[in-house]
Design an enzyme around this catalytic site. Structure first.
Site, PDB file in Angstrom:
ATOM      1  N   ASP A 265       0.915  -1.231  -0.204  1.00 30.72           N
ATOM      2  CA  ASP A 265       0.039  -0.023  -0.018  1.00 30.72           C
ATOM      3  C   ASP A 265       0.941   1.411   0.068  1.00 30.72           C
ATOM      4  OD1 ASP A 265      -0.030   1.784   2.743  1.00 30.72           O
ATOM      5  OD2 ASP A 265       0.611  -0.207   3.016  1.00 30.72           O
ATOM      6  N   CYS A 308      -5.921   9.700 -20.036  1.00 29.95           N
ATOM      7  CA  CYS A 308      -5.002   9.324 -21.219  1.00 29.95           C
ATOM      8  C   CYS A 308      -6.074   9.214 -22.316  1.00 29.95           C
ATOM      9  CB  CYS A 308      -4.155   8.118 -21.142  1.00 29.95           C
ATOM     10  SG  CYS A 308      -2.723   8.605 -19.810  1.00 29.95           S
TER      11      CYS A 308
END
Lengths: 374, 374
Positions: A265, A308
């Site tokens: 994490d 994107c």
């Protein structure tokens, strides 16, 4: 108690598999986005899921202070509260108390501290940490420990490790056995192999559903971290998930997966997204830089994220420079997508027995650096 | 030049219809969310569309300063830049120059000013405003005017109105005739019926594709605004869209629709969402208020937005109090959804010839106030 952990393939020390929980499968190696205060900042939870995340991390320290664990329990638990029905891992609160709270006083019993929000006095103990994580409805509960500060001499490291092992015992006793929920122990011992071995032995003796490698990524640097990871994962049970807490940059993760780590994490992809940094296969890109302002190309060609697919670098530059919220939204979305794509690549490579090639390509891509300016 | 505007039904002075543009239909009465700097703050454009918006508003003043109209043109225009392929209306920049820029100097030619971002000197004229809006690729271009300040005595109002009418002529000449793009004129005249009539007459003589009612919602209050709307819309051509700029609160919109207005824009639903205010059929709700912190109920029962479908008031309260970005995201989403639901209700009611009943119900719901605390 505990979850089935099926390791489907190995490549060197690396493994890939699936942790089966009542709330869904966690594909390993897994990256867990951080949802500190019941939200992965700037993301809708359904978007986090779209990036490929199987599990989120929640922060006990933040949630106990606001809105409080009792309030979340009354509202049906953390999953319902934040609209995320898949697994959640919660930390124990210990690390953040030491880094965020004031007026700290650590004793054998636990840590007294003042909230960074309103100064109110609180106490965290192994028992209280287990209670809070239980109230939140956490799927994977972390035992309460002290993250040994860096640097620590052998004596300091040992005292800290031994305290954490006593707290691990108390955590185990307080947690008991909750069907469908798992408790992970946390190995300490700083950079001392014998202390790491002793810590692992003590944790095994207590018995946990998974094992974290704690006390790393606290300033020691990648080289020293990898030195510890050269032996620490193998000190932990082979058939249980191994979790490297708070890691990290893409190359940290790749090196740790090669050394046998299953779970990670880190706030990096989300936090750096909010400051205009995009992570790509060719390394980090600072979208604040003026070289992007007329660039019609996407941040990362071929990436499936909305940033994107639908926007130019010029747009990302504009909204970040203008402090528009959509800048944080788009870059966080991209960064989490990149991280999950990296994890998928690692899992696939391990399955195919081609991790070395994958890692060589990973480093070669990064060595190229970002695409040339227009 | 211009768009087909089909009025499909009338109820009293209210009308409902469709403006057909090459980029899609605009159902009227229409509410246009404000996307000042090429983003509706805290929203993805596909989410804005999901709320039911047919058209966005962009701000010429902001975009000319950053990233600049020339840059956006080189990148393919505003629609592509911000990933919104439906109609966009841009204002002329005049209003925001007067409210945001410094070192302003207004002459017959136009307004010189310094950017609020970096102090750079700029000039806006009718010709430059037309050029900028053309570079942006705006579907509905607004003529350059002076929004007459409030209050204004008759003499001041007249001088301002006459200047705006000369600028309207220059705007029309500079705009020329761009296939698939429309130019709207803006009526001024403050609260003086004869000046409003004269302004309307001058605009008609020039000839525009639509007509805005300017100089309202600038501090005069709803009562005075409605007094002007009792006659001003009818001074404008019956067969063209009428647009009330910068309006407003839900009850402002309802009253203006009753008086024959077709289009609206306002930052209120998005801006107030970012500060924790939710708009509902029963009026505004301040989610920051502690009475919500244990409330498992949605902000507005039956609402289809994600904030209401997936979260409690307690969660909204928590994320707003914690300054989490998702608080702005969810409340903006809800508020825009509520506004579009209101517009759909108005359109349906006009179609059915039941606007009076709709308005009576609208006021009755609001009179109830928010749901009782738990």
């Amino acid at each position: 108690m505990g979850f089935k952990f099926d390791i489907s393939a190995r490549d060197g020390r690396a493994r890939t598999g699936v942790i089966a929980t009542p709330r869904g499968e966690i594909r390993t190696p897994a990256f867990m986005p951080v949802g500190t205060a019941a939200t992965v900042k700037a993301m809708m939870p359904e978007s986090v899921r779209e990036t490929g995340a199987d599990i989120l991390l929640g922060n006990t320290y933040h949630l106990m202070l606001r809105p409080t664990a009792e309030r979340i329990a009354n509202l049906g638990g953390l999953h319902k509260f934040m609209n995320w029905d898949r697994p959640i891992l919660t930390d124990s609160g210990g690390f953040q108390v030491m880094s965020l709270a004031s007026l700290r006083n650590m004793t054998e019993e636990g840590v007294r501290f003042a909230s960074h929000i309103d100064g109110a006095r609180h106490m965290l103990t192994p028992e209280r940490s287990m209670e809070i994580q239980r109230l939140l409805g956490s799927d994977i509960v972390m035992s309460f420990d002290e993250c040994t500060p860096w640097p620590a001499d052998e004596k300091t490291a040992r005292a800290s490790m031994e305290l954490s092992m006593r707290w691990a015992r108390r955590s185990r006793d307080a947690f008991g056995d909750i069907p469908g929920h798992a408790l992970f122990g946390i190995q300490q011992g700083s950079v001392y192999p014998d202390q790491r071995a002793e810590s692992a032995e003590k944790l095994r003796a207590i018995g946990f559903d998974g094992y974290a490698i704690g006390g790393l990524a606290v300033g020691e640097g990648q080289e020293l971290m990898f030195q510890v990871l050269d032996y620490a994962p193998d000190q932990l049970p082979e058939d249980k998930p191994r979790y490297l807490m708070g890691v990290g940059k893409p190359d940290d993760i790749v090196g740790a997966v090669q050394r046998g780590v299953d779970m990670f994490d880190c706030v990096l992809p989300s936090r750096s997204g909010r400051t205009g940094q995009g992570w790509t296969a060719r390394g980090p890109v600072n979208l604040r830089n003026a070289r992007h302002r007329d660039d019609p190309r996407p941040l990362e060609a071929g990436c499936t994220c909305p940033a994107c697919r639908n926007y130019s670098r010029a747009y990302l530059h504009h909204v970040i420079k203008s402090d528009e919220i959509i800048g944080s939204m788009l870059l966080t979305w991209h960064n989490l997508t990149y991280y999950q794509r990296l994890m998928q690549g690692l899992r696939d490579a391990i399955s195919l027995g081609k991790l070395d090639q994958f890692v060589a390509r990973f480093h070669a891509d990064r060595a190229q650096g970002d695409i040339d300016p227009l």
